[in-house]
Write a protein that holds these residues in place. Sequence first.
Motif, PDB file in Angstrom:
ATOM      1  N   UNK A 138      10.390   5.125   0.624  1.00  0.00           N
ATOM      2  CA  UNK A 138       9.966   6.344  -0.070  1.00  0.00           C
ATOM      3  C   UNK A 138       9.389   5.977  -1.434  1.00  0.00           C
ATOM      4  N   UNK A 139       8.268   6.617  -1.786  1.00  0.00           N
ATOM      5  CA  UNK A 139       7.593   6.253  -3.036  1.00  0.00           C
ATOM      6  C   UNK A 139       8.394   6.659  -4.262  1.00  0.00           C
ATOM      7  N   UNK A 140       9.132   7.732  -4.154  1.00  0.00           N
ATOM      8  CA  UNK A 140      10.006   8.209  -5.222  1.00  0.00           C
ATOM      9  C   UNK A 140      11.195   8.901  -4.558  1.00  0.00           C
ATOM     10  N   UNK A 141      12.226   9.152  -5.322  1.00  0.00           N
ATOM     11  CA  UNK A 141      13.360   9.910  -4.814  1.00  0.00           C
ATOM     12  C   UNK A 141      12.969  11.378  -4.710  1.00  0.00           C
ATOM     13  N   UNK A 153       1.036 -11.525   8.428  1.00  0.00           N
ATOM     14  CA  UNK A 153       0.901 -10.608   7.298  1.00  0.00           C
ATOM     15  C   UNK A 153       2.160  -9.753   7.185  1.00  0.00           C
ATOM     16  N   UNK A 154       2.600  -9.500   5.962  1.00  0.00           N
ATOM     17  CA  UNK A 154       3.722  -8.603   5.711  1.00  0.00           C
ATOM     18  C   UNK A 154       3.165  -7.339   5.060  1.00  0.00           C
ATOM     19  N   UNK A 155       3.282  -6.207   5.778  1.00  0.00           N
ATOM     20  CA  UNK A 155       2.767  -4.934   5.290  1.00  0.00           C
ATOM     21  C   UNK A 155       3.903  -4.088   4.720  1.00  0.00           C
ATOM     22  N   UNK A 156       3.771  -3.735   3.459  1.00  0.00           N
ATOM     23  CA  UNK A 156       4.750  -2.902   2.765  1.00  0.00           C
ATOM     24  C   UNK A 156       4.090  -1.562   2.448  1.00  0.00           C
ATOM     25  N   UNK A 157       4.700  -0.474   2.911  1.00  0.00           N
ATOM     26  CA  UNK A 157       4.084   0.854   2.807  1.00  0.00           C
ATOM     27  C   UNK A 157       5.028   1.845   2.136  1.00  0.00           C
ATOM     28  N   UNK A 158       4.496   2.604   1.183  1.00  0.00           N
ATOM     29  CA  UNK A 158       5.229   3.711   0.559  1.00  0.00           C
ATOM     30  C   UNK A 158       4.758   5.026   1.162  1.00  0.00           C
ATOM     31  N   UNK A 159       5.663   5.997   1.205  1.00  0.00           N
ATOM     32  CA  UNK A 159       5.335   7.315   1.741  1.00  0.00           C
ATOM     33  C   UNK A 159       6.023   8.378   0.893  1.00  0.00           C
ATOM     34  N   UNK A 213       0.838  -1.187   0.000  1.00  0.00           N
ATOM     35  CA  UNK A 213       0.000   0.000   0.000  1.00  0.00           C
ATOM     36  C   UNK A 213       0.877   1.242   0.000  1.00  0.00           C
ATOM     37  N   UNK A 214       0.226   2.399   0.026  1.00  0.00           N
ATOM     38  CA  UNK A 214       0.900   3.686   0.139  1.00  0.00           C
ATOM     39  C   UNK A 214       0.036   4.609   0.952  1.00  0.00           C
ATOM     40  N   UNK A 215       0.637   5.483   1.753  1.00  0.00           N
ATOM     41  CA  UNK A 215      -0.183   6.345   2.606  1.00  0.00           C
ATOM     42  C   UNK A 215      -0.979   7.365   1.800  1.00  0.00           C
ATOM     43  N   UNK A 216      -0.620   7.551   0.529  1.00  0.00           N
ATOM     44  CA  UNK A 216      -1.310   8.506  -0.340  1.00  0.00           C
ATOM     45  C   UNK A 216      -2.355   7.841  -1.231  1.00  0.00           C
TER      46      UNK A 216
END
Length: 339
Positions: free
Chosen positions: A131-134, A84-90, A59-62
């Motif tokens: 981080x979702x992007x640099x 469960x393995x939760x992978x998060x982008x921010x 998922x992503x927080x946005x």
Amino acid sequence: MANTDTSVGQRRLGTGGLEVSALGLGCMGMSDFYGPADRTESIATIHEALDSGITLLDTGDFYGMGHNEMLIAEALKDRPRDKVVLSVKFGAQRDPAGNWLGYDSRPNAVKTALAYTLKRLGTDYVDVYRPSRLDPAVPIEETIGAIADMVKAGYVRHIGLSEVGAATIRRAAAVHPICDLQIEYSLLSRGIEADILPACRELGIGITAYGVLSRGLISGRWSKDRGAAKDFRAANPRFQGENLEHNLALVDALRGIADRLDVSVATVAIAWVLSRGPDIVPLVGARRREQLADARRAATLSLAADDLAAIEAAVPKGAAAGERYPSAQLLHLDSERGA
């Protein structure tokens, strides 16, 4: 001919002991970008994924401005957290109308974003944070250092990256071990094979591959008769005009192989990504339970050498027409800037 087994299986991401299911569920479309989604069906899809052994949720927080994290929390409220393995982008910034405002990966912003994510997910820790992007205004070392502080504090288990190039990967890995790079990888998007994938393998970093069906383009369900895309794909060059006709011809070629193997086109496309190495985990963006069937079948499909050769002949490297993102979005992808 292809052989099958009976389980989704497990794969290891990085050298830090992170074991995940060989397939992941990308939850973005349950909250954003693909038009209205059904909350009840979304939760049922997450449950079915978990019950079938797909335990990596991305998922992503946005995504829906926090909606996706809260949806996942609701789906997991009666499930053991350690299963469960939760992978998060921010880092991606949006206004109330959903418009994009850029990125913020400053150390304090990292920690603030994580605090809100933990609250929305209803958990004490995130398995993978990235981080979702640099952020062009913040050295990657500072961003990774801030996440490393959260690892030491117990709020994050592993650090990942997303859509960055080989040089950035090396700089990040010099600060803290990186478990995986999340990046687009499919039969139509093979740019990582030149520099990024070799760098990850040299450093012991896994790949979580999104866009394995090229946003539905090579799912076998898209056609010219469907008309123009009504969601964010309307701006994607691969879904436009002559590009779409060319790309659908590639899908037709792939369909012949799928028919021979008695599986769907989507299953072949996902199985191809799985075949690229045990360090690659495809993320499947299913919004409905029926869409999980193709992914589960791919996990049990072992493509023989003649199958792989036929796939390569049907969809050669570089065969796609159109870039994978509109030109304005490509400017934000460090992964597109070379090594």
